[in-house]
Motif scaffolding. Sequence first.
Motif, PDB file in Angstrom:
ATOM      1  N   THR A  24       0.867  -1.179   0.000  1.00 40.58           N
ATOM      2  CA  THR A  24       0.000   0.000   0.000  1.00 40.58           C
ATOM      3  C   THR A  24       0.904   1.228   0.000  1.00 40.58           C
ATOM      4  O   THR A  24       2.132   1.109   0.016  1.00 40.58           O
ATOM      5  CB  THR A  24      -0.894   0.045   1.256  1.00 40.58           C
ATOM      6  N   ARG A  25       0.267   2.412   0.014  1.00 44.44           N
ATOM      7  CA  ARG A  25       1.031   3.658   0.155  1.00 44.44           C
ATOM      8  C   ARG A  25       0.207   4.629   0.973  1.00 44.44           C
ATOM      9  O   ARG A  25      -1.028   4.559   0.993  1.00 44.44           O
ATOM     10  CB  ARG A  25       1.384   4.240  -1.203  1.00 44.44           C
ATOM     11  N   ASP A  26       0.913   5.543   1.622  1.00 43.96           N
ATOM     12  CA  ASP A  26       0.203   6.534   2.420  1.00 43.96           C
ATOM     13  C   ASP A  26      -0.040   7.798   1.604  1.00 43.96           C
ATOM     14  O   ASP A  26       0.300   7.856   0.409  1.00 43.96           O
ATOM     15  CB  ASP A  26       0.931   6.810   3.737  1.00 43.96           C
ATOM     16  N   ASP A  32       4.382   0.861   1.978  1.00 41.33           N
ATOM     17  CA  ASP A  32       4.409  -0.001   3.150  1.00 41.33           C
ATOM     18  C   ASP A  32       3.927  -1.372   2.708  1.00 41.33           C
ATOM     19  O   ASP A  32       3.164  -1.496   1.752  1.00 41.33           O
ATOM     20  CB  ASP A  32       3.510   0.554   4.255  1.00 41.33           C
ATOM     21  N   ALA A  34       3.072  -5.678   4.078  1.00 39.63           N
ATOM     22  CA  ALA A  34       2.784  -6.613   5.158  1.00 39.63           C
ATOM     23  C   ALA A  34       2.547  -7.990   4.568  1.00 39.63           C
ATOM     24  O   ALA A  34       2.146  -8.122   3.405  1.00 39.63           O
ATOM     25  CB  ALA A  34       1.558  -6.173   5.950  1.00 39.63           C
ATOM     26  N   LYS A  55      -1.869  -7.463  14.106  1.00 44.87           N
ATOM     27  CA  LYS A  55      -0.841  -6.475  14.428  1.00 44.87           C
ATOM     28  C   LYS A  55      -0.318  -5.748  13.191  1.00 44.87           C
ATOM     29  O   LYS A  55       0.171  -4.635  13.298  1.00 44.87           O
ATOM     30  CB  LYS A  55       0.310  -7.122  15.189  1.00 44.87           C
ATOM     31  N   ALA A  56      -0.413  -6.351  12.032  1.00 44.93           N
ATOM     32  CA  ALA A  56       0.039  -5.714  10.790  1.00 44.93           C
ATOM     33  C   ALA A  56      -1.040  -4.852  10.158  1.00 44.93           C
ATOM     34  O   ALA A  56      -0.749  -3.982   9.346  1.00 44.93           O
ATOM     35  CB  ALA A  56       0.491  -6.774   9.789  1.00 44.93           C
ATOM     36  N   PRO A  58      -3.247  -2.369  11.258  1.00 40.82           N
ATOM     37  CA  PRO A  58      -3.486  -0.935  11.442  1.00 40.82           C
ATOM     38  C   PRO A  58      -2.772  -0.035  10.435  1.00 40.82           C
ATOM     39  O   PRO A  58      -3.382   0.879   9.879  1.00 40.82           O
ATOM     40  CB  PRO A  58      -3.015  -0.670  12.880  1.00 40.82           C
ATOM     41  N   ALA A  59      -1.491  -0.287  10.172  1.00 41.91           N
ATOM     42  CA  ALA A  59      -0.771   0.531   9.190  1.00 41.91           C
ATOM     43  C   ALA A  59      -1.373   0.363   7.799  1.00 41.91           C
ATOM     44  O   ALA A  59      -1.536   1.339   7.063  1.00 41.91           O
ATOM     45  CB  ALA A  59       0.713   0.172   9.187  1.00 41.91           C
ATOM     46  N   MET A  60      -1.718  -0.876   7.440  1.00 37.67           N
ATOM     47  CA  MET A  60      -2.304  -1.113   6.118  1.00 37.67           C
ATOM     48  C   MET A  60      -3.637  -0.367   5.991  1.00 37.67           C
ATOM     49  O   MET A  60      -3.907   0.260   4.975  1.00 37.67           O
ATOM     50  CB  MET A  60      -2.530  -2.608   5.869  1.00 37.67           C
ATOM     51  N   ARG A  62      -4.683   2.286   7.654  1.00 36.13           N
ATOM     52  CA  ARG A  62      -4.457   3.743   7.558  1.00 36.13           C
ATOM     53  C   ARG A  62      -4.096   4.126   6.132  1.00 36.13           C
ATOM     54  O   ARG A  62      -4.609   5.095   5.579  1.00 36.13           O
ATOM     55  CB  ARG A  62      -3.339   4.176   8.515  1.00 36.13           C
ATOM     56  N   ASN A  63      -3.204   3.355   5.531  1.00 34.74           N
ATOM     57  CA  ASN A  63      -2.812   3.640   4.151  1.00 34.74           C
ATOM     58  C   ASN A  63      -3.990   3.501   3.199  1.00 34.74           C
ATOM     59  O   ASN A  63      -4.171   4.329   2.301  1.00 34.74           O
ATOM     60  CB  ASN A  63      -1.681   2.712   3.712  1.00 34.74           C
TER      61      ASN A  63
END
Length: 155
Positions: A24-26, A32, A34, A55-56, A58-60, A62-63
């Motif tokens: 993905t990307r922000d 990023d 996962a 655990k992986a 949340p960042a995904m 958000r992106n």
Amino acid sequence: MSAVIISEELAAFLQSGLSITAGTRDAALRPDGARVYALRIHEDRERLTAYFHAKAAPAMLRNLADCPLLALSVDRPNDSRACQLKGTFLGSRRGRASERALVEQQVDGFLTQLEAIGIPRAMTAGWLYWPCVAVEMRVTELYEQTPGPGAGEPL
């Protein structure tokens, strides 16, 4: 972009227990990634659900809120058969208890692949794959990534 249809043969491959990485990307275009532990191809063969460890996720997520595009790189370690799927994020939810067996079956298939190339299960015993977050996407692009003359071509 319209959805593409995943063939029955490709669906079987994708759900067989493989090395799967999501990208993905922000909002600032920083990439990023996962690990994805399992895939479920939907009956319409235009959508899939990817299972990330909680655990992986949340960042995904958000992106995906910033840019709802998702890419999956899929590889079978013992023969390097590979493909890439790109698509649009449709939603997410917690993995259901009824899906755990599917995830465990595909993790086992991947670990069997790793054993075939000399990586013992003792090296992966600490991997966390449950609880999962299920991320649904509509597949809009499919690419051959197996090394050879067709690599990079649309499937």
